[in-house]
Design a protein around this motif. Structure first.
Motif, PDB file in Angstrom:
ATOM      1  N   LYS A  81       0.840  -1.208   0.000  1.00 59.38           N
ATOM      2  CA  LYS A  81       0.000   0.000   0.000  1.00 59.38           C
ATOM      3  C   LYS A  81       0.874   1.257   0.000  1.00 59.38           C
ATOM      4  CE  LYS A  81      -4.002  -1.969   0.162  1.00 59.38           C
ATOM      5  NZ  LYS A  81      -4.883  -1.926  -0.978  1.00 59.38           N
ATOM      6  N   ILE A  82       2.013   1.209   0.687  1.00 61.55           N
ATOM      7  CA  ILE A  82       2.939   2.349   0.692  1.00 61.55           C
ATOM      8  C   ILE A  82       3.501   2.566  -0.708  1.00 61.55           C
ATOM      9  CG2 ILE A  82       5.128   3.208   1.602  1.00 61.55           C
ATOM     10  CD1 ILE A  82       4.435   1.674   4.197  1.00 61.55           C
ATOM     11  N   VAL A  83       3.884   1.476  -1.377  1.00 58.90           N
ATOM     12  CA  VAL A  83       4.419   1.597  -2.737  1.00 58.90           C
ATOM     13  C   VAL A  83       3.333   2.081  -3.688  1.00 58.90           C
ATOM     14  CG1 VAL A  83       5.464   0.325  -4.655  1.00 58.90           C
ATOM     15  CG2 VAL A  83       6.197  -0.138  -2.316  1.00 58.90           C
ATOM     16  N   GLU A  84       2.113   1.611  -3.517  1.00 62.43           N
ATOM     17  CA  GLU A  84       0.999   2.100  -4.350  1.00 62.43           C
ATOM     18  C   GLU A  84       0.784   3.596  -4.148  1.00 62.43           C
ATOM     19  OE1 GLU A  84      -2.495  -0.163  -3.483  1.00 62.43           O
ATOM     20  OE2 GLU A  84      -1.684  -1.987  -4.374  1.00 62.43           O
ATOM     21  N   PHE A  85       0.961   4.070  -2.909  1.00 67.08           N
ATOM     22  CA  PHE A  85       0.821   5.501  -2.640  1.00 67.08           C
ATOM     23  C   PHE A  85       1.943   6.288  -3.318  1.00 67.08           C
ATOM     24  CE2 PHE A  85       1.764   9.219   0.029  1.00 67.08           C
ATOM     25  CZ  PHE A  85       0.556   9.877  -0.073  1.00 67.08           C
ATOM     26  N   LEU A  86       3.152   5.725  -3.330  1.00 64.45           N
ATOM     27  CA  LEU A  86       4.296   6.402  -3.943  1.00 64.45           C
ATOM     28  C   LEU A  86       4.233   6.401  -5.466  1.00 64.45           C
ATOM     29  CD1 LEU A  86       7.178   5.062  -1.684  1.00 64.45           C
ATOM     30  CD2 LEU A  86       6.143   7.341  -1.640  1.00 64.45           C
ATOM     31  N   LEU A  87       3.546   5.421  -6.047  1.00 60.57           N
ATOM     32  CA  LEU A  87       3.429   5.311  -7.502  1.00 60.57           C
ATOM     33  C   LEU A  87       1.957   5.369  -7.921  1.00 60.57           C
ATOM     34  CD1 LEU A  87       5.896   2.339  -8.096  1.00 60.57           C
ATOM     35  CD2 LEU A  87       6.332   4.754  -8.493  1.00 60.57           C
ATOM     36  N   PRO A  88       1.340   6.535  -7.871  1.00 59.69           N
ATOM     37  CA  PRO A  88      -0.079   6.605  -8.227  1.00 59.69           C
ATOM     38  C   PRO A  88      -0.277   6.335  -9.720  1.00 59.69           C
ATOM     39  CG  PRO A  88       0.810   8.802  -7.918  1.00 59.69           C
ATOM     40  CD  PRO A  88       1.891   7.833  -7.530  1.00 59.69           C
ATOM     41  N   GLY A  89      -1.309   5.592 -10.024  1.00 58.22           N
ATOM     42  CA  GLY A  89      -1.643   5.303 -11.411  1.00 58.22           C
ATOM     43  C   GLY A  89      -0.850   4.168 -12.028  1.00 58.22           C
ATOM     44  N   ALA A  90      -0.009   3.499 -11.271  1.00 55.35           N
ATOM     45  CA  ALA A  90       0.784   2.390 -11.807  1.00 55.35           C
ATOM     46  C   ALA A  90      -0.052   1.110 -11.794  1.00 55.35           C
ATOM     47  CB  ALA A  90       2.051   2.199 -10.990  1.00 55.35           C
ATOM     48  N   ILE A 147       3.809  -2.130  -9.786  1.00 53.94           N
ATOM     49  CA  ILE A 147       3.911  -1.959  -8.336  1.00 53.94           C
ATOM     50  C   ILE A 147       4.665  -3.127  -7.717  1.00 53.94           C
ATOM     51  CG2 ILE A 147       2.545  -1.930  -6.207  1.00 53.94           C
ATOM     52  CD1 ILE A 147       0.508  -0.232  -7.759  1.00 53.94           C
ATOM     53  N   SER A 148       4.395  -4.352  -8.174  1.00 54.69           N
ATOM     54  CA  SER A 148       5.094  -5.518  -7.636  1.00 54.69           C
ATOM     55  C   SER A 148       6.587  -5.464  -7.929  1.00 54.69           C
ATOM     56  CB  SER A 148       4.498  -6.798  -8.213  1.00 54.69           C
ATOM     57  OG  SER A 148       3.167  -6.947  -7.797  1.00 54.69           O
ATOM     58  N   VAL A 149       6.946  -5.085  -9.142  1.00 58.62           N
ATOM     59  CA  VAL A 149       8.364  -4.988  -9.504  1.00 58.62           C
ATOM     60  C   VAL A 149       9.041  -3.878  -8.711  1.00 58.62           C
ATOM     61  CG1 VAL A 149       9.951  -4.436 -11.384  1.00 58.62           C
ATOM     62  CG2 VAL A 149       8.072  -6.022 -11.774  1.00 58.62           C
ATOM     63  N   ALA A 150       8.365  -2.738  -8.582  1.00 59.97           N
ATOM     64  CA  ALA A 150       8.927  -1.626  -7.813  1.00 59.97           C
ATOM     65  C   ALA A 150       9.057  -2.007  -6.338  1.00 59.97           C
ATOM     66  CB  ALA A 150       8.052  -0.391  -7.963  1.00 59.97           C
ATOM     67  N   TYR A 151       8.082  -2.706  -5.819  1.00 63.59           N
ATOM     68  CA  TYR A 151       8.100  -3.171  -4.428  1.00 63.59           C
ATOM     69  C   TYR A 151       9.297  -4.084  -4.193  1.00 63.59           C
ATOM     70  CZ  TYR A 151       6.173  -5.529  -0.242  1.00 63.59           C
ATOM     71  OH  TYR A 151       5.969  -6.065   1.000  1.00 63.59           O
ATOM     72  N   PHE A 152       9.502  -5.034  -5.082  1.00 66.29           N
ATOM     73  CA  PHE A 152      10.635  -5.946  -4.941  1.00 66.29           C
ATOM     74  C   PHE A 152      11.959  -5.195  -5.077  1.00 66.29           C
ATOM     75  CE2 PHE A 152      13.713  -9.082  -6.450  1.00 66.29           C
ATOM     76  CZ  PHE A 152      13.624  -9.992  -5.409  1.00 66.29           C
ATOM     77  N   ALA A 153      12.036  -4.250  -6.014  1.00 70.17           N
ATOM     78  CA  ALA A 153      13.269  -3.481  -6.199  1.00 70.17           C
ATOM     79  C   ALA A 153      13.580  -2.636  -4.963  1.00 70.17           C
ATOM     80  CB  ALA A 153      13.149  -2.594  -7.435  1.00 70.17           C
TER      81      ALA A 153
END
Length: 88
Positions: free
Chosen positions: A52-61, A66-72
């Motif tokens: 949810k934090i990553v979703e907030f940081l990347l709106p509209g993704a 989001i999963s790839v960014a979360y893992f990175a």
């Protein structure tokens, strides 16, 4: 004391990464039936708050982005904490 805190935070990040990898493997193996899988639901419960934090940081993704960014982010945090721990 600081080394313990760094190690504990690194262990939490490692656990989140392993849960995310397990969730990804179940996504591939179980297909559409993954939503009914209790292990997938457990992994989702564990990884949902940071996601949810990553979703907030990347709106509209999209979901995969989001999963790839979360893992990175998890990987970079884990490596960064290993680097900091090495030099403390």
């Amino acid at each position: 004391m600081l080394v313990f805190l760094i190690s504990a935070l690194r262990a939490i990040i490692e656990m989140l990464g392993m849960c995310l990898l397990g969730q990804g493997m179940l996504y591939v193996l179980a297909g559409r039936g993954r939503a009914n899988n209790p292990i997938y639901q457990l992994f989702d419960l564990i990884t949902r708050p940071p996601r949810k934090i990553v979703e907030f940081l990347l709106p509209g993704a999209s979901g995969r982005t989001i999963s790839v960014a979360y893992f990175a982010i998890l990987l970079l945090l884990w490596l960064g904490l290993a680097f900091v721990r090495k030099f403390i």
